[in-house]
Scaffold this motif. Structure first.
Motif, PDB file in Angstrom:
ATOM      1  N   GLU A  38     -60.556  47.398  77.684  1.00 26.02           N
ATOM      2  CA  GLU A  38     -60.439  46.601  78.913  1.00 26.02           C
ATOM      3  C   GLU A  38     -61.514  45.525  79.045  1.00 26.02           C
ATOM      4  N   SER A  39     -62.171  45.153  77.944  1.00 25.44           N
ATOM      5  CA  SER A  39     -63.162  44.087  77.985  1.00 25.44           C
ATOM      6  C   SER A  39     -62.448  42.735  77.888  1.00 25.44           C
ATOM      7  N   THR A  40     -63.205  41.661  78.071  1.00 21.47           N
ATOM      8  CA  THR A  40     -62.685  40.314  77.896  1.00 21.47           C
ATOM      9  C   THR A  40     -63.403  39.697  76.710  1.00 21.47           C
ATOM     10  N   VAL A  41     -62.642  39.057  75.831  1.00 17.45           N
ATOM     11  CA  VAL A  41     -63.199  38.418  74.648  1.00 17.45           C
ATOM     12  C   VAL A  41     -62.808  36.948  74.688  1.00 17.45           C
ATOM     13  N   HIS A  42     -63.751  36.073  74.388  1.00 16.43           N
ATOM     14  CA  HIS A  42     -63.474  34.639  74.333  1.00 16.43           C
ATOM     15  C   HIS A  42     -63.091  34.270  72.901  1.00 16.43           C
ATOM     16  N   ILE A  43     -61.904  33.659  72.759  1.00 20.76           N
ATOM     17  CA  ILE A  43     -61.413  33.224  71.452  1.00 20.76           C
ATOM     18  C   ILE A  43     -61.023  31.755  71.546  1.00 20.76           C
ATOM     19  N   PRO A  44     -60.908  31.068  70.401  1.00 16.58           N
ATOM     20  CA  PRO A  44     -60.534  29.646  70.443  1.00 16.58           C
ATOM     21  C   PRO A  44     -59.226  29.434  71.216  1.00 16.58           C
ATOM     22  N   VAL A  45     -59.165  28.359  71.982  1.00 16.68           N
ATOM     23  CA  VAL A  45     -58.004  28.060  72.816  1.00 16.68           C
ATOM     24  C   VAL A  45     -56.726  27.989  71.977  1.00 16.68           C
ATOM     25  N   ALA A  46     -56.779  27.331  70.820  1.00 19.16           N
ATOM     26  CA  ALA A  46     -55.571  27.231  69.974  1.00 19.16           C
ATOM     27  C   ALA A  46     -55.088  28.615  69.548  1.00 19.16           C
ATOM     28  N   VAL A  47     -56.008  29.527  69.298  1.00 10.31           N
ATOM     29  CA  VAL A  47     -55.656  30.894  68.911  1.00 10.31           C
ATOM     30  C   VAL A  47     -55.067  31.632  70.113  1.00 10.31           C
ATOM     31  N   ALA A  48     -55.701  31.479  71.279  1.00  6.97           N
ATOM     32  CA  ALA A  48     -55.187  32.118  72.495  1.00  6.97           C
ATOM     33  C   ALA A  48     -53.785  31.612  72.822  1.00  6.97           C
ATOM     34  N   ASP A  49     -53.563  30.308  72.676  1.00  8.13           N
ATOM     35  CA  ASP A  49     -52.230  29.742  72.936  1.00  8.13           C
ATOM     36  C   ASP A  49     -51.199  30.323  71.977  1.00  8.13           C
ATOM     37  N   ARG A  50     -51.558  30.401  70.706  1.00  7.78           N
ATOM     38  CA  ARG A  50     -50.624  30.935  69.703  1.00  7.78           C
ATOM     39  C   ARG A  50     -50.320  32.406  69.975  1.00  7.78           C
ATOM     40  N   TRP A  51     -51.353  33.174  70.309  1.00  3.82           N
ATOM     41  CA  TRP A  51     -51.215  34.592  70.626  1.00  3.82           C
ATOM     42  C   TRP A  51     -50.270  34.776  71.812  1.00  3.82           C
ATOM     43  N   GLU A  52     -50.431  33.950  72.842  1.00  3.26           N
ATOM     44  CA  GLU A  52     -49.536  34.013  74.010  1.00  3.26           C
ATOM     45  C   GLU A  52     -48.093  33.696  73.619  1.00  3.26           C
ATOM     46  N   GLU A  53     -47.894  32.663  72.754  1.00  5.79           N
ATOM     47  CA  GLU A  53     -46.556  32.317  72.266  1.00  5.79           C
ATOM     48  C   GLU A  53     -45.874  33.518  71.612  1.00  5.79           C
ATOM     49  N   LEU A  54     -46.673  34.358  70.966  1.00  3.39           N
ATOM     50  CA  LEU A  54     -46.161  35.509  70.226  1.00  3.39           C
ATOM     51  C   LEU A  54     -46.073  36.772  71.077  1.00  3.39           C
ATOM     52  N   GLY A  55     -46.254  36.631  72.378  1.00  9.78           N
ATOM     53  CA  GLY A  55     -46.093  37.779  73.270  1.00  9.78           C
ATOM     54  C   GLY A  55     -47.380  38.377  73.786  1.00  9.78           C
ATOM     55  N   GLY A  56     -48.528  37.774  73.463  1.00 11.83           N
ATOM     56  CA  GLY A  56     -49.798  38.292  73.963  1.00 11.83           C
ATOM     57  C   GLY A  56     -50.016  39.742  73.549  1.00 11.83           C
ATOM     58  N   GLN A  57     -50.630  40.501  74.429  1.00 11.95           N
ATOM     59  CA  GLN A  57     -50.951  41.885  74.071  1.00 11.95           C
ATOM     60  C   GLN A  57     -49.710  42.767  73.934  1.00 11.95           C
ATOM     61  N   GLN A  58     -48.563  42.343  74.484  1.00 12.24           N
ATOM     62  CA  GLN A  58     -47.321  43.093  74.308  1.00 12.24           C
ATOM     63  C   GLN A  58     -46.605  42.705  73.005  1.00 12.24           C
ATOM     64  N   GLY A  59     -47.054  41.659  72.343  1.00 12.75           N
ATOM     65  CA  GLY A  59     -46.450  41.210  71.094  1.00 12.75           C
ATOM     66  C   GLY A  59     -46.910  42.052  69.910  1.00 12.75           C
ATOM     67  N   ASP A  60     -46.450  41.674  68.734  1.00 16.23           N
ATOM     68  CA  ASP A  60     -46.781  42.416  67.515  1.00 16.23           C
ATOM     69  C   ASP A  60     -48.272  42.445  67.193  1.00 16.23           C
ATOM     70  N   LEU A  61     -49.013  41.419  67.603  1.00 21.84           N
ATOM     71  CA  LEU A  61     -50.443  41.389  67.289  1.00 21.84           C
ATOM     72  C   LEU A  61     -51.263  42.311  68.188  1.00 21.84           C
ATOM     73  N   GLY A  62     -50.797  42.575  69.403  1.00 25.83           N
ATOM     74  CA  GLY A  62     -51.551  43.437  70.309  1.00 25.83           C
ATOM     75  C   GLY A  62     -52.806  42.759  70.827  1.00 25.83           C
ATOM     76  N   ARG A  63     -53.795  43.571  71.160  1.00 23.61           N
ATOM     77  CA  ARG A  63     -55.056  43.059  71.716  1.00 23.61           C
ATOM     78  C   ARG A  63     -55.976  42.505  70.635  1.00 23.61           C
ATOM     79  N   VAL A  64     -56.797  41.555  71.043  1.00 17.58           N
ATOM     80  CA  VAL A  64     -57.851  41.050  70.165  1.00 17.58           C
ATOM     81  C   VAL A  64     -58.860  42.184  69.960  1.00 17.58           C
ATOM     82  N   THR A  65     -59.451  42.264  68.772  1.00 13.01           N
ATOM     83  CA  THR A  65     -60.417  43.338  68.495  1.00 13.01           C
ATOM     84  C   THR A  65     -61.859  42.865  68.561  1.00 13.01           C
TER      85      THR A  65
END
Length: 167
Positions: free
Chosen positions: A57-84
């Motif tokens: 339940e922490s917050t991690v800062h990642i590059p905006v382009a990566v965050a945008d791509r991750w959101e496109e792919l479903g965010g934490q509910q998508g195949d990639l899941g949460r950032v580690t």
């Protein structure tokens, strides 16, 4: 189709796909022809970042382009899941690891997904700092498996094992 024919067909596809993506990677779609200077790895991983849910339940800062791509792919509910964890700067770009794979940000600011056995083989080959370089496309399906194209080669997952090709 024998195994070698499948590998060659996959390599031809990846080469064609990679060339097409590389050729248009400098165009931001704005039509002006001007391209901004690439950001430094530090800028991509720190100053131009977005907060996303991380481990425990922490917050991690990642590059905006990566965050945008991750959101496109479903965010934490998508195949990639949460950032580690936070992005790791490498060779003018960065790698951000998620529960189900990684998003590699190129020096030109393009974000590509690498996952599964292809990611394991890519990491073993040195990732972006290795001889394959940065991805030039996302993984695509091919006859009998998957393939990812990189600046200097490909990794195919065929017949249950990765095949790394560097010309």
């Amino acid at each position: 189709m024998d195994r070698m024919t499948r590998v060659l067909a996959a390599l031809a596809l990846a080469t064609t796909l990679g060339v097409g993506l590389t050729a248009c990677s400098g165009d931001d779609g704005g039509g002006s022809g001007d391209t901004a200077a690439p950001m430094t790895a530090e800028e991509m991983t720190t100053t131009n970042s977005a907060p996303v849910p991380g481990p425990a339940e922490s917050t991690v800062h990642i590059p905006v382009a990566v965050a945008d791509r991750w959101e496109e792919l479903g965010g934490q509910q998508g195949d990639l899941g949460r950032v580690t964890g936070p992005a790791t700067a490498v060779e003018g770009g960065s790698v951000t690891d998620f529960e189900g794979g990684s998003i590699v940000l190129t020096p030109a600011g393009r974000a590509f997904v690498v996952q599964g056995e292809i990611l394991a083989a890519y990491d073993e080959a040195g990732g972006p700092a290795g001889e394959l370089g940065f991805p030039v496309s996302d993984e695509t399906t091919t006859d009998g498996g998957w393939i990812s194209a990189f600046e200097h080669g490909t990794i195919a997952f065929l017949d249950g094992r990765p095949v790394v090709e560097v010309p």
